[in-house]
Design a protein around this motif. Structure first.
Motif, PDB file in Angstrom:
ATOM      1  N   GLU A  27       0.851  -1.200   0.000  1.00 55.50           N
ATOM      2  CA  GLU A  27       0.000   0.000   0.000  1.00 55.50           C
ATOM      3  C   GLU A  27       0.885   1.247   0.000  1.00 55.50           C
ATOM      4  O   GLU A  27       1.707   1.442   0.896  1.00 55.50           O
ATOM      5  CB  GLU A  27      -0.895   0.001   1.251  1.00 55.50           C
ATOM      6  N   GLU A 212      -7.802  -3.537  -6.062  1.00 56.78           N
ATOM      7  CA  GLU A 212      -7.085  -2.334  -5.648  1.00 56.78           C
ATOM      8  C   GLU A 212      -7.869  -1.099  -6.063  1.00 56.78           C
ATOM      9  O   GLU A 212      -8.444  -1.056  -7.153  1.00 56.78           O
ATOM     10  CB  GLU A 212      -5.697  -2.286  -6.300  1.00 56.78           C
ATOM     11  N   SER A 252      -2.311 -10.214  -8.885  1.00 65.28           N
ATOM     12  CA  SER A 252      -2.701  -8.836  -8.579  1.00 65.28           C
ATOM     13  C   SER A 252      -2.306  -7.952  -9.752  1.00 65.28           C
ATOM     14  O   SER A 252      -1.497  -8.342 -10.596  1.00 65.28           O
ATOM     15  CB  SER A 252      -2.020  -8.341  -7.297  1.00 65.28           C
ATOM     16  N   SER A 254      -2.116  -3.447 -11.076  1.00 64.68           N
ATOM     17  CA  SER A 254      -2.188  -2.037 -10.693  1.00 64.68           C
ATOM     18  C   SER A 254      -2.023  -1.191 -11.952  1.00 64.68           C
ATOM     19  O   SER A 254      -1.145  -1.456 -12.779  1.00 64.68           O
ATOM     20  CB  SER A 254      -1.071  -1.708  -9.691  1.00 64.68           C
ATOM     21  N   SER A 298       1.974  -2.867  -7.020  1.00 62.36           N
ATOM     22  CA  SER A 298       1.299  -1.572  -6.889  1.00 62.36           C
ATOM     23  C   SER A 298       2.196  -0.469  -7.416  1.00 62.36           C
ATOM     24  O   SER A 298       3.417  -0.492  -7.213  1.00 62.36           O
ATOM     25  CB  SER A 298       0.953  -1.285  -5.422  1.00 62.36           C
TER      26      SER A 298
END
Length: 330
Positions: A27, A212, A252, A254, A298
């Motif tokens: 994060e 996200e 994941s 981003s 991220s």
């Protein structure tokens, strides 16, 4: 004869060590006035770590007795953090002093947490299948529960999803009156915090592996990975802005927060990091370096780098524009 085109500059990652077990969530803070930011990592070693924009260690939040699955930062100067753990608790921290300010016991694993921009309220979710809202100004008060009133079976049990909840994010726009959850029931649900009930949902064909929230040139977006697909969904209108099917199932993803021209994805299948064109999903870059599955990726708030967290216990920082002088890439 024409000279061959110069080879593209390869991104050389910076490696951030310190964790002793798999890194499962990352994060970034908001971009600060001086152009810096912080990075908060969640790890199965139970010790979330805070780093500065150069990747240098700032401090470790000590107190959890189990894996930390999720950590989130408040808005602005990010003076508050919330963490959710396998030790059946959520904790709120002062990011400047490292002090644990409050601990909220649960009855099962807290898989995901969220905090509002002001750092005054938190949301928790996980294996109890419930979403709790805590007011940090009233730590002794009972939390409020978000309930799916459209389902009698779920409402009678106080459940937000019929299965475990994997992720929860706080929508920062529209007065922060909405939160969004992703469950193992293959649904993403929008919740109205004024009525504490579900306002909308989207169903997916495959299990959801990550969600996200980002704020950038396309507004407030949700980036969701499900099966081999990556979805970019407008958090306010629920419109699917873009959907891409990749050759492998991502763990994941981003989107670049400034230009929204590319996105990064991590993969547990081979542990590699890939950069794709946002419009076409053409693979632009392939980054090898982790020695194990990549669980989390991220972008930094200025879009100058992306972070990846792996089973190998390391965080790697990848420069978005190799060759540009930035941070420690000089």
């Amino acid at each position: 004869m024409a000279s061959p085109a110069p080879a593209a500059t390869k991104s050389v990652p910076l490696t951030c060590s310190g964790h002793t077990r798999p890194v499962v969530h990352l994060e970034f803070s908001d971009l600060q006035d001086d152009g810096t930011y912080t990075l908060l990592s969640s790890c199965k070693d139970g010790n979330p770590m805070l780093r500065d924009w150069l990747g240098d260690w700032i401090g470790t939040f000590l107190g959890h007795k189990g894996a930390v699955w999720s950590s989130k930062l408040s808005g602005g100067e990010a003076n508050r953090a919330v963490t959710g753990s396998a030790d059946f608790s959520a904790k709120v921290w002062d990011t400047f002093s490292g002090q644990c300010l409050q601990t909220f016991p649960h009855n099962h694993i807290v898989r995901s947490v969220a905090i509002n921009a002001a750092g005054t309220k938190i949301l928790t979710a996980g294996h109890e299948k419930k979403i709790r809202l805590f007011d940090l100004a009233k730590p002794e008060a009972e939390p409020s529960y978000l309930v799916n009133a459209a389902s009698d079976a779920e409402a009678s049990k106080g459940l937000a999803h019929p299965n475990n909840i994997k992720s929860i994010v706080w929508q920062r726009g529209q007065g922060e009156n909405t939160t969004i959850s992703a469950g193992e029931d293959k649904t993403v649900r929008w919740w109205d915090l004024r009525t504490m009930t579900k306002s909308s949902e989207i169903s997916f064909t495959d299990p959801i592996t990550s969600m996200e929230r980002s704020q950038g040139c396309l507004g407030e977006l949700l980036t969701i990975t499900s099966g081999k697909n990556v979805y970019f969904i407008d958090a306010t209108t629920r419109e699917v802005r873009k959907q891409h099917q990749l050759s492998l199932a991502p763990s994941s993803a981003s989107v670049h927060p400034v230009n929204a021209d590319k996105f990064i994805a991590g993969f547990t299948g081979d542990g590699w990091i890939r950069i794709y064109d946002f419009e076409t999903a053409k693979e632009l870059e392939l980054h090898k370096g982790h020695h194990g599955p990549a669980h989390a990726v991220s972008y930094s708030p200025d879009g100058e780098l992306a972070a990846s967290g792996s089973e190998d216990g390391t965080i790697r920082l990848w420069q978005s524009y190799p060759g540009k002088k930035y941070g420690l890439w000089q």
